[in-house]
Design an enzyme around this catalytic site. Sequence first.
Site, PDB file in Angstrom:
ATOM      1  CD  GLU A  83      -2.831   1.099   2.471  1.00 11.40           C
ATOM      2  OE1 GLU A  83      -2.852   0.080   3.186  1.00 11.40           O
ATOM      3  OE2 GLU A  83      -3.535   2.102   2.699  1.00 11.40           O
ATOM      4  CE  LYS A 272      -6.112  -1.200   5.733  1.00  3.83           C
ATOM      5  NZ  LYS A 272      -5.115  -0.448   4.959  1.00  3.83           N
ATOM      6  CG  ASP A 288       0.811 -16.791  10.522  1.00  3.38           C
ATOM      7  OD1 ASP A 288      -0.031 -15.994  10.078  1.00  3.38           O
ATOM      8  OD2 ASP A 288       0.614 -18.015  10.605  1.00  3.38           O
ATOM      9  CG  HIS A 385      -3.818   7.260  -0.151  1.00  3.76           C
ATOM     10  ND1 HIS A 385      -3.109   6.209   0.391  1.00  3.76           N
ATOM     11  CD2 HIS A 385      -4.534   6.744  -1.167  1.00  3.76           C
ATOM     12  CE1 HIS A 385      -3.400   5.108  -0.270  1.00  3.76           C
ATOM     13  NE2 HIS A 385      -4.257   5.398  -1.222  1.00  3.76           N
TER      14      HIS A 385
END
Lengths: 428, 428
Positions: A83, A272, A288, A385
């Site tokens: 991202e 998130k 993981d 962004h």
Amino acid sequence: MRINGFSKLSKKDKINWLLEKYLNNSTDAQAVLLQYWNDNEALQSLHDGFVENTLSNFYLPFAIAPNFLIDGKTYALPMVIEESSVVAAASNAAKFWSERGGFKTQILGTTKKGHVHFTYDGNIRNLLSFFRKYRAKILKNIDPLQQNMRKRGGGIKDINLIDRTDKLDNYYQIELKFDTVDSMGANFINTVLEEVADHFSLLAQDALEGNIDIVMSILSNYTPECLVRASVSCRVSELPKLDGSAEKYAQKFVRAIRIAEVETYRAVTHNKGIMNGVDAVVLATGNDFRAVEADVHAYASKSGTYSSLSHAEIVDDRFTFWVDLPLSVGTVGGLTGIHPLVKFSLQLLQNPSATQLMQMMASAGLAQNFAAINSLITHGIQQGHMKMHLNNLLNLLDATPEEKAFAIDYFKDKKIRFDDLKKILEKN
Amino acid sequence: MRINGFSKLSKKDKINWLLEKYLNNSTDAQAVLLQYWNDNEALQSLHDGFVENTLSNFYLPFAIAPNFLIDGKTYALPMVIEESSVVAAASNAAKFWSERGGFKTQILGTTKKGHVHFTYDGNIRNLLSFFRKYRAKILKNIDPLQQNMRKRGGGIKDINLIDRTDKLDNYYQIELKFDTVDSMGANFINTVLEEVADHFSLLAQDALEGNIDIVMSILSNYTPECLVRASVSCRVSELPKLDGSAEKYAQKFVRAIRIAEVETYRAVTHNKGIMNGVDAVVLATGNDFRAVEADVHAYASKSGTYSSLSHAEIVDDRFTFWVDLPLSVGTVGGLTGIHPLVKFSLQLLQNPSATQLMQMMASAGLAQNFAAINSLITHGIQQGHMKMHLNNLLNLLDATPEEKAFAIDYFKDKKIRFDDLKKILEKN
């Protein structure tokens, strides 16, 4: 397009089968897979062996966020993430806080749990006295399994019988607590649990009336007692200004956090963002991320309402911002000793212990969260962004170097929108 | 090791700085980074541009799980995952269910939400009547932003004012609902929300007494109304046998699911297993696994207790097993059009819509969960997992081809433990 024995085919035959059945024998599609193969056959073979049915290497960007001052030492964190803007945001936040004392961390626990889940249809008192009687014997039987772990300072910390018949008829657990030191410990814990289950049910057959049925034996990825806190703190006057006031900035920041504490729709996105930072380091260090994600989000819901993992307060003109994260990760075992780039990451981090790695991951998460809240309460997130994403959009439009330069200049002081970009480059 | 202007350095200078400051100028460390660069400079440059401060490519295995019969069509699912045994487990479960009708799916919704979070210190009735009066005007003002989305069949579905003062003083939201069709929609939603916030606060300055303070405007990654169900079903007699009885297998399977429904320590690991399958497809198709993870795990906690995402029942001699997953994913936008291997994945999946991709991901998750429960209630998970992991362990020990063959033969009928492996190969 059913097939038998796919896993037995060679890599080339697997690819040929896919091309024939799903991709019209496209040589372009074949070339895409092949262009990612490594020239070094031994290296490629190593990567092919990590999982089953591998055809190629999926590239994720391996990037660096420098200037992470954590407990007095400055690190350059390896981040693996697809991202755009995450690495830049982490770097900016790290730099900002490196000038204000950096990240301070605290290990609040390192205990992990695993369970033998079983049903028993007899009298509970008999079960309890049976367990009391044979507890030591079971531990002794499985002791050889923990010799190596013990040498490293870990092992089994406790073993208890838990009555869960309030939740489900006849349902009990043998709960074991573990310290797995620098390994994540899944294989160790699962091996121990399966042995415990074997010994327990064998002993019970002889010594206990009623039927014991082992349903399953498995570690828990939920580790609220394997917990790290990362925090940053400074005088309010050292914060950025909002409408000319650092006080105003601090208050708005805290309000944004409060909203994430009380509103699940916001908390999910808020957390998130934290995980953007955490997972990038998780991936780079061969851990993981599914285990880490499940753990962290379950922890976020522990109050009964899914809520923010980070918190902020202003006390006596001091701004403090912190996050508590359950993180069960390792710096030995798993891929850590096998994936060359994972080994590189660990070297770059000065070969940390698992607890040090927890501290770095939590700092990365807090940095990311700081950057996100900072953007949200000031200019909004789209500006930064889209600036970072502009390069991707230009590639998508097959822009020439000249067009790229033109577009970057054009959007210097404008909001970037894909439609506008297409328009100025006259692309469809 | 503080640095200013790291992001401005060339890739080589970034690497040199790291080597000097953290890695004793190790040429071995440098070689590790360089060995992963792609020979094709244009391709490498494309990947370098995805995020900031990229130094190299992190390889994750790109693998295939064939025989996924989903709603009558058979797919070979691309899976990107570093954990051994996941792809094998998915493939085995897919094959098993392809002979029993396959996966059936249902889209239960496609609505996503975003919010303008704000505080207002005036009278709530005035705010409500202001919003009623200007609602249509705000929608009209931002309409140009949704022209393209509307052409594709999506756009803004609703806009409402929500009173959240019960949770936090003066806290309100403008909540927008969206359908973003085949895109995940984050950029679209955030752009719309920021515009809504601008128009709303400008209008309010003139027409409303009291102060409106926009705290932030952002999509929610929590999408309980963007939901897919995947299920499998067969007669109990078609299931594997446990102690010679399919009935016994079915009952134990359902009991294992019940335990994950009532016990958080189990639910977290159970759902982690589901996400092994989901995330592997998420990564292969260029979607954002942090968003998917946060969404799914928050959904798992919606009852107030973190619980299983999958469920099972036996009714009239029929076994049914299903999972409900909120999945906000895209097949256009983001990396989908840019990452060559993502484009390959989407071609392999016959260029699915976003809802079709949701169906495939949910099926992958259910397959993974079936495989895990199947192992847990029969031979335990260590046997299969260690068998798949043996190759990694052999690489870790630098085993020769002869030693590998010997070890694989030796452990054919024994439990694999790393200590035993070291012993038989006489390695330390």
